[in-house]
Design an enzyme around this catalytic site. Sequence first.
Site, PDB file in Angstrom:
ATOM      1  N   HIS A   1       0.875  -1.082   0.055  1.00  0.00           N
ATOM      2  CA  HIS A   1      -0.032   0.022  -0.280  1.00  0.00           C
ATOM      3  C   HIS A   1       0.844   1.244   0.009  1.00  0.00           C
ATOM      4  O   HIS A   1       1.674   1.299   0.904  1.00  0.00           O
ATOM      5  CB  HIS A   1      -0.888  -0.096   1.388  1.00  0.00           C
ATOM      6  CG  HIS A   1      -1.784   1.183   1.366  1.00  0.00           C
ATOM      7  ND1 HIS A   1      -2.142   2.063   2.365  1.00  0.00           N
ATOM      8  CD2 HIS A   1      -2.820   1.565   0.354  1.00  0.00           C
ATOM      9  CE1 HIS A   1      -3.071   2.734   1.983  1.00  0.00           C
ATOM     10  NE2 HIS A   1      -3.408   2.733   0.741  1.00  0.00           N
TER      11      HIS A   1
ATOM     12  N   HIS B   1      -7.488   7.853  -3.965  1.00  0.00           N
ATOM     13  CA  HIS B   1      -7.969   6.489  -4.264  1.00  0.00           C
ATOM     14  C   HIS B   1      -9.279   6.431  -5.256  1.00  0.00           C
ATOM     15  O   HIS B   1      -9.189   5.625  -6.074  1.00  0.00           O
ATOM     16  CB  HIS B   1      -8.464   5.942  -2.885  1.00  0.00           C
ATOM     17  CG  HIS B   1      -7.615   5.585  -1.913  1.00  0.00           C
ATOM     18  ND1 HIS B   1      -7.302   6.604  -0.881  1.00  0.00           N
ATOM     19  CD2 HIS B   1      -6.834   4.671  -1.648  1.00  0.00           C
ATOM     20  CE1 HIS B   1      -6.343   6.203  -0.151  1.00  0.00           C
ATOM     21  NE2 HIS B   1      -6.050   4.760  -0.693  1.00  0.00           N
TER      22      HIS B   1
ATOM     23  N   ARG C   1     -16.087  14.705  21.582  1.00  0.00           N
ATOM     24  CA  ARG C   1     -16.333  14.394  22.879  1.00  0.00           C
ATOM     25  C   ARG C   1     -17.609  14.813  23.528  1.00  0.00           C
ATOM     26  O   ARG C   1     -17.921  15.807  23.380  1.00  0.00           O
ATOM     27  CB  ARG C   1     -15.327  15.530  23.916  1.00  0.00           C
ATOM     28  CG  ARG C   1     -15.205  15.700  25.207  1.00  0.00           C
ATOM     29  CD  ARG C   1     -14.995  14.405  25.956  1.00  0.00           C
ATOM     30  NE  ARG C   1     -14.990  14.434  27.324  1.00  0.00           N
ATOM     31  CZ  ARG C   1     -15.947  13.722  28.233  1.00  0.00           C
ATOM     32  NH1 ARG C   1     -16.747  13.008  27.739  1.00  0.00           N
ATOM     33  NH2 ARG C   1     -15.963  14.035  29.296  1.00  0.00           N
TER      34      ARG C   1
ATOM     35  N   CYS D   1      -9.221  18.522  24.240  1.00  0.00           N
ATOM     36  CA  CYS D   1      -9.841  18.137  25.280  1.00  0.00           C
ATOM     37  C   CYS D   1      -8.845  18.026  26.527  1.00  0.00           C
ATOM     38  O   CYS D   1      -7.749  17.642  26.224  1.00  0.00           O
ATOM     39  CB  CYS D   1     -10.389  16.494  25.271  1.00  0.00           C
ATOM     40  SG  CYS D   1     -11.090  15.844  26.662  1.00  0.00           S
TER      41      CYS D   1
ATOM     42  N   TYR E   1     -12.357  19.361  35.455  1.00  0.00           N
ATOM     43  CA  TYR E   1     -11.886  20.122  34.356  1.00  0.00           C
ATOM     44  C   TYR E   1     -10.770  21.194  35.250  1.00  0.00           C
ATOM     45  O   TYR E   1     -10.972  22.402  34.916  1.00  0.00           O
ATOM     46  CB  TYR E   1     -12.592  20.759  33.240  1.00  0.00           C
ATOM     47  CG  TYR E   1     -13.128  19.843  32.434  1.00  0.00           C
ATOM     48  CD1 TYR E   1     -12.298  19.086  31.490  1.00  0.00           C
ATOM     49  CD2 TYR E   1     -14.524  19.569  32.249  1.00  0.00           C
ATOM     50  CE1 TYR E   1     -13.018  17.999  30.681  1.00  0.00           C
ATOM     51  CE2 TYR E   1     -15.060  18.795  31.228  1.00  0.00           C
ATOM     52  CZ  TYR E   1     -14.033  17.950  30.479  1.00  0.00           C
ATOM     53  OH  TYR E   1     -14.797  17.057  29.697  1.00  0.00           O
TER      54      TYR E   1
END
Lengths: 545, 545
Positions: B118, B143, B217, B264, B400
Amino acid sequence: MLLLLHRPVVLGLQQACRLRMTPSRLCIRACSTNDSLQPQHPSPSFSDNSSTRRWKAMGTLLGLGAVLAYHDHRCRAAQESPRMYTKEEVSSHNSPETGIWVTLGCEVFDVTEFVDLHPGGPSKLMLAAGGPLEPFWALYAAHNQPHVCELLTKYKIGELNPEDNVSPTLETSDPYAGDPKRHPALKVNSQRPFNAEPPPELLTESYITPNPIFFIRNHLPVPNLDPDTYRLHVAGAPGYQSLCLSLDDLYKFPKHEITVTLQCAGNRRSEMTQIKEVKGLEWRTGAISTAHWAGARLCEVLAQAGHQLSDTEAQVCFEGLDSDPTGTAYGASIPLTRALDPEAEVLLAYEMNGQPLPRDHGFPVRVVVPGVVGARHVKWLGRVSVEGEESYSHWQRRDYKGFCPSVDWDTVDFDSAPSIQELPVQSAITEPQAGDTIESGDVTVKGYAWSGGGRAVIRVDVSLDGGLTWQAAELDEEEQRPRKAWAWRLWQLQAPVPAGQKELNIICKAVDDSYNVQPDTVAPIWNLRGVLSNAWHRVHVHVAP
Amino acid sequence: MLLLLHRPVVLGLQQACRLRMTPSRLCIRACSTNDSLQPQHPSPSFSDNSSTRRWKAMGTLLGLGAVLAYHDHRCRAAQESPRMYTKEEVSSHNSPETGIWVTLGCEVFDVTEFVDLHPGGPSKLMLAAGGPLEPFWALYAAHNQPHVCELLTKYKIGELNPEDNVSPTLETSDPYAGDPKRHPALKVNSQRPFNAEPPPELLTESYITPNPIFFIRNHLPVPNLDPDTYRLHVAGAPGYQSLCLSLDDLYKFPKHEITVTLQCAGNRRSEMTQIKEVKGLEWRTGAISTAHWAGARLCEVLAQAGHQLSDTEAQVCFEGLDSDPTGTAYGASIPLTRALDPEAEVLLAYEMNGQPLPRDHGFPVRVVVPGVVGARHVKWLGRVSVEGEESYSHWQRRDYKGFCPSVDWDTVDFDSAPSIQELPVQSAITEPQAGDTIESGDVTVKGYAWSGGGRAVIRVDVSLDGGLTWQAAELDEEEQRPRKAWAWRLWQLQAPVPAGQKELNIICKAVDDSYNVQPDTVAPIWNLRGVLSNAWHRVHVHVAP
């Protein structure tokens, strides 16, 4: 002499706002009350502003009373016939081995026995070993009390040779001959140009660094400028006239006041040197200090000269009035976006801690760029202009930049790295110091932490075991405005010394409000100029058996 | 079926701006040209905008031509009687041991022999092992060419059982039943709520992350919102009316476009888990992606509701339209100073890479807060208000946040730490990957680097020897505006593999324009929620003998 010691105190009170003084005046004024307007030793300044003001007022009163009492004492002592010593003799007694002598006025004391009894700790008294006490008492007014003077008389061994009070003749051919006198507590890294830092044990004694021990980073001789004829030239925008501002003109702009920490890019360079040689002064942890600055906002001065934000790439170039023998002045620049942003609070400062700028700090006017490396805070400011690119100064383009550790003087391409502006998060331990022997039981670790760009320090972690475990230190409670945390935070941790330990590897690391942290080790951030040395600070100490 | 494959391509071209589609449409459109409007594989996008546009145009044309050619080919193939396979049979052939099968339309191919040939590398093809090629070809339009389809026919072994093309019945009692279909390349960390990241080898294939593989998320089920009835409520300032904005109302604000990287707080958490257990999803290096966003500026919407900067402590609170069974919506807040600062460019975004927001990314409107942790970019935005303090949302106050490594779930005091806003400097290696065997000779190391707060990445250092020596990587040339470097920089280093090495410990570390750096190791920044994992990224690889 007694009268001389007494009179300047009164003069000093009356003339606290006078701008300039001769070296001998400076020497005597160091023990007057002007410079004692500082938080007192030994309490750390975990206090609000109002209590700081109370201390200042008390220090002023105590200072005057103490000196009057001391005057009486000395009149009595003068009736005997003292043994005389030269300054050289005194200065050779500066260690436990030789004996520890100090002077106060013309009197000489052998305090060898007292050092361990010193309430502020032996290390603080040792700073004065072999020399005068006045500069230190001036910083820490708690000494200016009758019982301290009374105590000192026990240790008197004689007096200074009168000839020794004459100032040394200045070499007029020396370009540095006109440099001001400096405080003896400063640890000198270079005499010419003068570069010096306060010792760690004094650095974090107070949130505001007293002017006499604020670190000094000079690139050239200190110019001797006349405030009456001083002019600041500000190049005008196209279509506008340039400005030529006297000090009085600057005073007419609204006076803006901010507390700002300045740090040299080379702070803690000595730790990089231990990895591999670098070019630069051997700064330890003291190339950082904090002052309360006042002046005109640069954005308002630039606006008066017609400048506005048209080109986001534009730079404001500053030129100092210090220059080398070829006439090349110190210079640096900052982005116009920062200069014009009122929230960035860039100042043309003419006051430092309520006093006119000291000569070493840029008298009569310097730039203060909050959150930015010291190198851009151009002192003795002569000229401001707005240009399409950075200052062509050596210090803007060929210095004060960071590189990959693999870059050496053969391969460095200074154009490939941006000039340092905002600095990364930083912290250091000021107490205990490397090599100290601490008592078992509890240990108190103290230090400072700061980050560039107005980012507040939100946490300092301390390890006593080389980084295996960590405890959060207690931060002082000084105000931190959002996005404008221009000044450091002092911190301390009191913790039990783990039982059975013979030594401790103490480490600190700080976190700022972008949650940036300090790197663990020095080698991976090593660079050929030894700047940006902000790895964890490590201090190895012994534990008393 | 052939017609079905063909028609959506044309429909897709005509209806590229349509907002919603059924799952089956989505599945088929994945191989249409809409999603192929992306930089092509295998060249990394070290290119300017104009060449990116050229690629896009070429991809569109090639995609259409290739599908037409493929149509002809399939008409011929249909004349024989193929062997039939179930999807389960195909999916069980996903390794060298079992053989590697893939599907295209209803055809099944055994590409075991081809994997090593490939051109984009075996790892890229292996992403599709056991499943359909279309989602990957849609991303990498190279492709969609006749010679690729021709090549593929050699490996055909049969066709998919027709019953297998029916979508599975949705469980209507499942709150997640209405979630959209996702791209199979995504590495799923949690199905409910859906959380997934692109594999490293795709992440840095292009500067702009294609929408289908942008990390997802979600904290709750994806709401299914009708763009016609959608309304955004903006609470008015005292004396002002609140706003109730339709999508058309939002479109009337000036359209502002910016390229922004979202990350995140939990990106690279899996490295923290290796030190000690943490609570959180096992993100690897892919909880970060970059898109070009368009929308209304939040500052202009707030101004219309009468808000101005009166209180520097004020916060702008956002509420999502996603909610848990108790009706509690996702929420977060940012300081009003940032929200009102036009230079901070906070958006109410309705477009992502030139398309309406995908459902997983907040359709029809989300917040984009450049330089700030992903958690504040509230999706499916329903309500905006200005409050005296932070959002009372769990995700603002009890999540957080960063803590000292010694803080555990018994001792944590969430009020003691500020909520994460700007993120620290970050970088990771995406190629090679841990455990890979690389050829001796030269090695190419690739990755990304980013910093919060608009701070530009100025350098990435790479080590091949575990951190003993470092080389500066080559950074892509994407524009970095001063103080507004909202998007990442891709980087690569090509370097000789040191002779005789059997393995390499590859490390990267980035430097931002405040010269902040990444910490060396994970343990000292470990925290109980596993956030802010930005230590040096380390990849151990073997060298082929």
